[in-house]
Design a protein around this motif. Sequence first.
Motif, PDB file in Angstrom:
ATOM      1  N   SER A  70     -66.371  42.228   5.562  1.00  0.00           N
ATOM      2  CA  SER A  70     -67.346  41.520   4.729  1.00  0.00           C
ATOM      3  C   SER A  70     -68.763  41.669   5.288  1.00  0.00           C
ATOM      4  N   MET A  71     -68.884  41.713   6.634  1.00  0.00           N
ATOM      5  CA  MET A  71     -70.196  41.913   7.248  1.00  0.00           C
ATOM      6  C   MET A  71     -70.697  43.334   6.999  1.00  0.00           C
ATOM      7  N   LEU A  72     -69.775  44.307   6.990  1.00  0.00           N
ATOM      8  CA  LEU A  72     -70.167  45.679   6.669  1.00  0.00           C
ATOM      9  C   LEU A  72     -70.633  45.774   5.215  1.00  0.00           C
ATOM     10  N   ALA A  73     -69.930  45.081   4.322  1.00  0.00           N
ATOM     11  CA  ALA A  73     -70.342  45.063   2.919  1.00  0.00           C
ATOM     12  C   ALA A  73     -71.702  44.389   2.765  1.00  0.00           C
ATOM     13  N   LEU A  74     -71.927  43.331   3.537  1.00  0.00           N
ATOM     14  CA  LEU A  74     -73.219  42.649   3.505  1.00  0.00           C
ATOM     15  C   LEU A  74     -74.321  43.583   3.989  1.00  0.00           C
ATOM     16  N   ALA A  75     -74.045  44.347   5.056  1.00  0.00           N
ATOM     17  CA  ALA A  75     -75.029  45.305   5.564  1.00  0.00           C
ATOM     18  C   ALA A  75     -75.356  46.356   4.512  1.00  0.00           C
ATOM     19  N   TRP A  76     -74.334  46.851   3.817  1.00  0.00           N
ATOM     20  CA  TRP A  76     -74.559  47.840   2.761  1.00  0.00           C
ATOM     21  C   TRP A  76     -75.411  47.251   1.637  1.00  0.00           C
ATOM     22  N   GLY A  77     -75.116  46.021   1.242  1.00  0.00           N
ATOM     23  CA  GLY A  77     -75.884  45.384   0.179  1.00  0.00           C
ATOM     24  C   GLY A  77     -77.327  45.149   0.580  1.00  0.00           C
ATOM     25  N   VAL A  78     -77.554  44.733   1.811  1.00  0.00           N
ATOM     26  CA  VAL A  78     -78.916  44.492   2.287  1.00  0.00           C
ATOM     27  C   VAL A  78     -79.717  45.792   2.274  1.00  0.00           C
ATOM     28  N   GLU A  79     -79.081  46.875   2.736  1.00  0.00           N
ATOM     29  CA  GLU A  79     -79.786  48.164   2.786  1.00  0.00           C
ATOM     30  C   GLU A  79     -80.136  48.653   1.383  1.00  0.00           C
ATOM     31  N   ARG A  80     -79.177  48.553   0.439  1.00  0.00           N
ATOM     32  CA  ARG A  80     -79.410  49.083  -0.893  1.00  0.00           C
ATOM     33  C   ARG A  80     -80.380  48.228  -1.702  1.00  0.00           C
ATOM     34  N   VAL A  81     -80.248  46.913  -1.606  1.00  0.00           N
ATOM     35  CA  VAL A  81     -80.999  46.018  -2.493  1.00  0.00           C
ATOM     36  C   VAL A  81     -82.353  45.615  -1.907  1.00  0.00           C
ATOM     37  N   VAL A  82     -82.410  45.424  -0.578  1.00  0.00           N
ATOM     38  CA  VAL A  82     -83.619  44.881   0.045  1.00  0.00           C
ATOM     39  C   VAL A  82     -84.397  45.938   0.814  1.00  0.00           C
ATOM     40  N   TRP A 188     -80.579  52.410   8.904  1.00  0.00           N
ATOM     41  CA  TRP A 188     -80.695  50.964   8.719  1.00  0.00           C
ATOM     42  C   TRP A 188     -79.339  50.331   8.428  1.00  0.00           C
ATOM     43  N   MET A 189     -78.530  51.006   7.648  1.00  0.00           N
ATOM     44  CA  MET A 189     -77.212  50.452   7.338  1.00  0.00           C
ATOM     45  C   MET A 189     -76.356  50.373   8.590  1.00  0.00           C
ATOM     46  N   ILE A 190     -76.407  51.410   9.439  1.00  0.00           N
ATOM     47  CA  ILE A 190     -75.637  51.389  10.689  1.00  0.00           C
ATOM     48  C   ILE A 190     -76.083  50.235  11.571  1.00  0.00           C
ATOM     49  N   VAL A 191     -77.397  50.077  11.703  1.00  0.00           N
ATOM     50  CA  VAL A 191     -77.926  49.027  12.578  1.00  0.00           C
ATOM     51  C   VAL A 191     -77.565  47.645  12.047  1.00  0.00           C
ATOM     52  N   TRP A 192     -77.691  47.443  10.745  1.00  0.00           N
ATOM     53  CA  TRP A 192     -77.348  46.133  10.172  1.00  0.00           C
ATOM     54  C   TRP A 192     -75.848  45.875  10.291  1.00  0.00           C
ATOM     55  N   ALA A 193     -75.041  46.924  10.203  1.00  0.00           N
ATOM     56  CA  ALA A 193     -73.601  46.752  10.368  1.00  0.00           C
ATOM     57  C   ALA A 193     -73.273  46.340  11.802  1.00  0.00           C
ATOM     58  N   VAL A 194     -73.905  46.986  12.780  1.00  0.00           N
ATOM     59  CA  VAL A 194     -73.686  46.617  14.178  1.00  0.00           C
ATOM     60  C   VAL A 194     -74.199  45.203  14.444  1.00  0.00           C
ATOM     61  N   ALA A 195     -75.357  44.873  13.875  1.00  0.00           N
ATOM     62  CA  ALA A 195     -75.883  43.513  14.018  1.00  0.00           C
ATOM     63  C   ALA A 195     -74.944  42.495  13.369  1.00  0.00           C
ATOM     64  N   GLY A 196     -74.298  42.896  12.280  1.00  0.00           N
ATOM     65  CA  GLY A 196     -73.319  42.015  11.644  1.00  0.00           C
ATOM     66  C   GLY A 196     -72.117  41.774  12.535  1.00  0.00           C
ATOM     67  N   PHE A 197     -71.661  42.823  13.227  1.00  0.00           N
ATOM     68  CA  PHE A 197     -70.551  42.666  14.174  1.00  0.00           C
ATOM     69  C   PHE A 197     -70.946  41.735  15.320  1.00  0.00           C
ATOM     70  N   VAL A 198     -72.152  41.926  15.857  1.00  0.00           N
ATOM     71  CA  VAL A 198     -72.631  41.036  16.920  1.00  0.00           C
ATOM     72  C   VAL A 198     -72.746  39.612  16.393  1.00  0.00           C
ATOM     73  N   GLY A 199     -73.218  39.471  15.142  1.00  0.00           N
ATOM     74  CA  GLY A 199     -73.300  38.144  14.543  1.00  0.00           C
ATOM     75  C   GLY A 199     -71.939  37.501  14.389  1.00  0.00           C
ATOM     76  N   LEU A 200     -70.909  38.309  14.092  1.00  0.00           N
ATOM     77  CA  LEU A 200     -69.544  37.787  13.989  1.00  0.00           C
ATOM     78  C   LEU A 200     -69.064  37.248  15.329  1.00  0.00           C
ATOM     79  N   VAL A 201     -69.275  38.010  16.392  1.00  0.00           N
ATOM     80  CA  VAL A 201     -68.865  37.552  17.731  1.00  0.00           C
ATOM     81  C   VAL A 201     -69.617  36.285  18.117  1.00  0.00           C
ATOM     82  N   ALA A 202     -70.941  36.297  17.893  1.00  0.00           N
ATOM     83  CA  ALA A 202     -71.734  35.113  18.219  1.00  0.00           C
ATOM     84  C   ALA A 202     -71.323  33.923  17.371  1.00  0.00           C
ATOM     85  N   GLY A 203     -71.020  34.168  16.090  1.00  0.00           N
ATOM     86  CA  GLY A 203     -70.613  33.080  15.205  1.00  0.00           C
ATOM     87  C   GLY A 203     -69.316  32.430  15.638  1.00  0.00           C
ATOM     88  N   LEU A 204     -68.353  33.251  16.093  1.00  0.00           N
ATOM     89  CA  LEU A 204     -67.085  32.690  16.563  1.00  0.00           C
ATOM     90  C   LEU A 204     -67.294  31.823  17.803  1.00  0.00           C
TER      91      LEU A 204
END
Length: 293
Positions: A70-82, A188-204
């Motif tokens: 879901s974080m990877l999908a969010l990264a893809w959406g952010v890159e395409r839309v924003v 940008w998509m790769i970086v946001w995806a990696v940031a999403g993974f880091v956000g997942l770890v931090a969120g847990l």
Amino acid sequence: MDFFLEVLTGGLLAGVMYSLVAIGFVLIYKASGVFNFAQGAMVLFAALTFVSLWEHGIPFWGAFVMTLLSMLALAWGVERVVLRPLVNRPPITLFMATLGLSYVIEGLAQLLWGSQVHGLELGISDEPLEVGGMLVSQFDLFAAGVAGVLVLILSLLFNKTRIGITLRAVADDQLAALAVGIRLERIWMIVWAVAGFVGLVAGLLWGARLGVQFSLSLVVLKALPVLIIGGFTSVGGAIVGGLIIGASEKLAEIYLGPLIGGGIENWFPYVLALLFLLVRPSGIFGERAIERV
């Protein structure tokens, strides 16, 4: 002396939790030169998605993988839309976009999973463990280990791989990177995806510490002094800045609190960050900007 070392160690380990959030900021800033205000919302979204899936009976690792997807999908959406429509726009434009994006992500999380508070138990005890005559939180030790592994992986990614070289090229000059054929949207998509993974770890980890609630997104405010001290462009600097903030706030609360009043732990990191801005604006490991006029 033993008490001082115990407080210092506790503060250093607590600072690692701040570093985990700050690392996500560093990743985005290194690739785009913009401060991603939506990182806190990403931490919240990841934690809320995971705990909601887990509470619906999905096993731990299944929920983890689904949340990561879901974080990877969010990264893809952010890159395409924003991000893609804002290529080569001024940094302040991108910053305002991430500011608005943070509210969109929070609203999306509330729409999908509701606004109730969730408890998150990762099976890691927060009871003190005696190490060298000092009492240390087992949870903080685990978080420190996780942060160490993340820093090692990200350092290898940035310094030893072709993707890392490309990321540094984009960070140095986006127009030049585009001129030599680097696909900025892919980076940008790769970086946001990696940031999403880091956000997942931090969120847990933060969700297990504070509970999964919408105030979790405000953890970004505690990452600001970490970034100012460590530097916005250094993953290692995020760790060092977190250690400095964690140790200083705990020591200040214990030794300065009785003299000037309680609650010093909440605002002392910002005083320390202000002093760094006056003396070394780029942070300890930050890259100084040199401009020709």
